[in-house]
Design a protein around this motif. Structure first.
Motif, PDB file in Angstrom:
ATOM      1  N   ALA A   1      -1.180 -12.025  -5.569  1.00 50.11           N
ATOM      2  CA  ALA A   1      -2.070 -11.886  -6.513  1.00 50.11           C
ATOM      3  C   ALA A   1      -3.644 -11.574  -6.289  1.00 50.11           C
ATOM      4  N   GLU A   2      -3.795 -12.470  -5.195  1.00 45.95           N
ATOM      5  CA  GLU A   2      -5.238 -12.089  -4.476  1.00 45.95           C
ATOM      6  C   GLU A   2      -5.264 -10.668  -3.700  1.00 45.95           C
ATOM      7  N   VAL A   3      -4.020 -10.341  -3.198  1.00 46.23           N
ATOM      8  CA  VAL A   3      -4.048  -9.141  -2.326  1.00 46.23           C
ATOM      9  C   VAL A   3      -4.168  -7.964  -3.675  1.00 46.23           C
ATOM     10  N   VAL A   4      -3.392  -8.065  -4.482  1.00 47.44           N
ATOM     11  CA  VAL A   4      -3.364  -6.999  -5.549  1.00 47.44           C
ATOM     12  C   VAL A   4      -4.667  -6.818  -6.168  1.00 47.44           C
ATOM     13  N   SER A   5      -5.519  -8.179  -6.330  1.00 48.97           N
ATOM     14  CA  SER A   5      -6.890  -8.050  -7.043  1.00 48.97           C
ATOM     15  C   SER A   5      -7.701  -7.177  -5.763  1.00 48.97           C
ATOM     16  N   ASP A   6      -7.539  -7.585  -4.536  1.00 50.11           N
ATOM     17  CA  ASP A   6      -8.384  -6.701  -3.603  1.00 50.11           C
ATOM     18  C   ASP A   6      -8.024  -5.140  -3.814  1.00 50.11           C
ATOM     19  N   LEU A   7      -6.767  -4.831  -3.763  1.00 47.89           N
ATOM     20  CA  LEU A   7      -6.164  -3.578  -3.875  1.00 47.89           C
ATOM     21  C   LEU A   7      -6.789  -2.849  -5.090  1.00 47.89           C
ATOM     22  N   GLN A   8      -7.050  -3.492  -5.919  1.00 50.61           N
ATOM     23  CA  GLN A   8      -7.240  -2.721  -7.420  1.00 50.61           C
ATOM     24  C   GLN A   8      -8.868  -2.060  -7.105  1.00 50.61           C
ATOM     25  N   GLU A   9      -9.493  -2.513  -6.146  1.00 50.81           N
ATOM     26  CA  GLU A   9     -10.825  -1.991  -5.742  1.00 50.81           C
ATOM     27  C   GLU A   9     -10.737  -0.395  -5.174  1.00 50.81           C
ATOM     28  N   ASP A  10      -9.409  -0.033  -4.855  1.00 49.11           N
ATOM     29  CA  ASP A  10      -9.080   1.063  -4.157  1.00 49.11           C
ATOM     30  C   ASP A  10      -8.104   1.886  -4.966  1.00 49.11           C
ATOM     31  N   TYR A  11      -7.082   1.456  -5.634  1.00 51.45           N
ATOM     32  CA  TYR A  11      -5.965   1.699  -6.162  1.00 51.45           C
ATOM     33  C   TYR A  11      -5.738   1.456  -7.591  1.00 51.45           C
ATOM     34  N   ASP A  12      -5.091   2.296  -8.299  1.00 49.29           N
ATOM     35  CA  ASP A  12      -4.650   1.902  -9.788  1.00 49.29           C
ATOM     36  C   ASP A  12      -3.442   1.183  -9.672  1.00 49.29           C
ATOM     37  N   ILE A  13      -3.418  -0.177  -9.583  1.00 50.91           N
ATOM     38  CA  ILE A  13      -2.339  -1.047  -9.474  1.00 50.91           C
ATOM     39  C   ILE A  13      -2.880  -2.061 -10.508  1.00 50.91           C
ATOM     40  N   ARG A  14      -1.575  -2.582 -11.091  1.00 51.54           N
ATOM     41  CA  ARG A  14      -1.917  -3.707 -11.990  1.00 51.54           C
ATOM     42  C   ARG A  14      -0.879  -4.812 -11.818  1.00 51.54           C
TER      43      ARG A  14
ATOM     44  N   VAL B   1       0.614  -1.261  -0.064  1.00 49.42           N
ATOM     45  CA  VAL B   1      -0.136  -0.103   0.107  1.00 49.42           C
ATOM     46  C   VAL B   1       0.843   1.371  -0.081  1.00 49.42           C
ATOM     47  N   PRO B   2       1.818   1.416   0.917  1.00 52.39           N
ATOM     48  CA  PRO B   2       2.651   2.602   1.006  1.00 52.39           C
ATOM     49  C   PRO B   2       3.387   2.962  -0.501  1.00 52.39           C
ATOM     50  N   MET B   3       3.865   1.694  -1.107  1.00 52.92           N
ATOM     51  CA  MET B   3       4.362   1.724  -2.358  1.00 52.92           C
ATOM     52  C   MET B   3       3.709   2.260  -3.489  1.00 52.92           C
ATOM     53  N   ILE B   4       2.432   1.564  -3.362  1.00 53.58           N
ATOM     54  CA  ILE B   4       1.303   2.179  -4.441  1.00 53.58           C
ATOM     55  C   ILE B   4       1.047   3.480  -4.197  1.00 53.58           C
ATOM     56  N   GLU B   5       0.998   3.987  -2.994  1.00 51.33           N
ATOM     57  CA  GLU B   5       0.685   5.465  -2.765  1.00 51.33           C
ATOM     58  C   GLU B   5       1.855   6.356  -3.320  1.00 51.33           C
ATOM     59  N   GLU B   6       2.937   5.779  -3.303  1.00 51.64           N
ATOM     60  CA  GLU B   6       4.099   6.589  -3.839  1.00 51.64           C
ATOM     61  C   GLU B   6       4.499   6.370  -5.182  1.00 51.64           C
ATOM     62  N   GLY B   7       3.367   5.753  -5.915  1.00 53.74           N
ATOM     63  CA  GLY B   7       3.629   5.648  -7.361  1.00 53.74           C
ATOM     64  C   GLY B   7       3.777   4.316  -8.009  1.00 53.74           C
ATOM     65  N   LEU B   8       3.899   3.273  -7.190  1.00 56.24           N
ATOM     66  CA  LEU B   8       4.134   1.854  -7.719  1.00 56.24           C
ATOM     67  C   LEU B   8       2.707   1.460  -8.782  1.00 56.24           C
ATOM     68  N   GLU B   9       3.318   1.118  -9.904  1.00 54.83           N
ATOM     69  CA  GLU B   9       2.066   0.866 -10.898  1.00 54.83           C
ATOM     70  C   GLU B   9       2.111  -0.508 -11.281  1.00 54.83           C
ATOM     71  N   TRP B  10       2.979  -1.393 -11.318  1.00 55.23           N
ATOM     72  CA  TRP B  10       3.069  -2.738 -11.594  1.00 55.23           C
ATOM     73  C   TRP B  10       3.475  -3.601 -10.220  1.00 55.23           C
ATOM     74  N   VAL B  11       2.827  -4.951  -9.985  1.00 57.22           N
ATOM     75  CA  VAL B  11       3.172  -5.960  -9.315  1.00 57.22           C
ATOM     76  C   VAL B  11       3.502  -7.269 -10.258  1.00 57.22           C
ATOM     77  N   LEU B  12       4.575  -7.586 -10.412  1.00 56.62           N
ATOM     78  CA  LEU B  12       4.908  -8.795 -11.033  1.00 56.62           C
ATOM     79  C   LEU B  12       5.394 -10.039 -10.130  1.00 56.62           C
ATOM     80  N   ILE B  13       4.677 -11.177 -10.540  1.00 55.34           N
ATOM     81  CA  ILE B  13       4.915 -12.328 -10.376  1.00 55.34           C
ATOM     82  C   ILE B  13       5.013 -13.445 -11.309  1.00 55.34           C
ATOM     83  N   SER B  14       5.707 -14.549 -11.041  1.00 53.44           N
ATOM     84  CA  SER B  14       5.557 -15.778 -11.868  1.00 53.44           C
ATOM     85  C   SER B  14       4.509 -16.663 -11.951  1.00 53.44           C
ATOM     86  N   GLY B  15       3.735 -16.520 -10.578  1.00 55.21           N
ATOM     87  CA  GLY B  15       2.482 -17.356 -10.555  1.00 55.21           C
ATOM     88  C   GLY B  15       2.776 -18.605 -10.066  1.00 55.21           C
TER      89      GLY B  15
END
Length: 184
Positions: A59-72, A36-50
């Motif tokens: 991935a589940e956390v990012v999906s939840d965060l997408q409801e409130d933040y512009d994160i991919r 969250v603090p990284m996103i608030e400071e401009g983080l745009e992408w989270v990468l994983i190998s799955g």
């Protein structure tokens, strides 16, 4: 920092064998707390190998965060069908994650051919990222050590973030303290 790779243990490396394990809630909370603090400071992408475990939970956390933040979310497995030998519930979770990811592309076409694919995946993710976040215990790094070694060679120390067992203990305590019965 615009792009971060998140990785860590596979579930069996930390003795988690069921998706209903309470420890997953704490791990996901720790990942969220860091992102969250990284996103608030401009983080745009989270990468994983799955890979199963920390990466799918991320991935589940990012999906939840997408409801409130512009994160991919970008998913870059080392090869196609990496989930082919996984238990069916994890295969279903993986397929849902890649279907909802903002970007998905296996690094190698076809199925598993050799360990070199995992090495190449680690190097590729480090190369494409501004930083990384690892759930790791330095004393027992498990398979996470392979990514960590590549990251230490290629990235400045200040761009390698970790979630340690101590950090997880802090998250557990923070969650417990939100329970009104805790204070009685």
């Amino acid at each position: 920092m615009k792009i971060i790779t998140v990785t860590g243990y596979k579930p069996m490396e930390i003795n988690i064998f069921k998706e209903e394990d309470d420890r997953i809630t704490y791990i996901k909370a720790a990942i969220r707390k860091r992102l969250v603090p990284m996103i608030e400071e401009g983080l745009e992408w989270v990468l994983i190998s799955g890979q199963m475990g920390v990466e799918l939970w991320t991935a589940e956390v990012v999906s939840d965060l997408q409801e409130d933040y512009d994160i991919r979310l970008g998913v870059f497995p080392p090869f196609e069908n990496q989930d082919s030998r996984w238990p069916e519930p994890l295969q279903e979770k993986y397929q849902a994650i890649i279907a909802s990811a903002d970007f998905y592309k296996p690094l190698y076409q076809g199925d598993y051919r050799g360990a070199y694919q995992f090495k190449a995946k680690n190097m590729w993710l480090v190369d494409k990222s501004d930083a990384c976040l690892l759930l790791v215990d330095q004393e027992y790094p498990g398979s996470t050590r392979y990514f960590y070694e590549v990251a230490k060679q290629a990235m400045p120390d200040h761009t390698i973030y970790t979630i340690t067992p101590s950090d997880l203990d802090d998250v557990v305590e923070e969650i417990r303290m939100t329970d009104p019965d805790y204070w009685i």
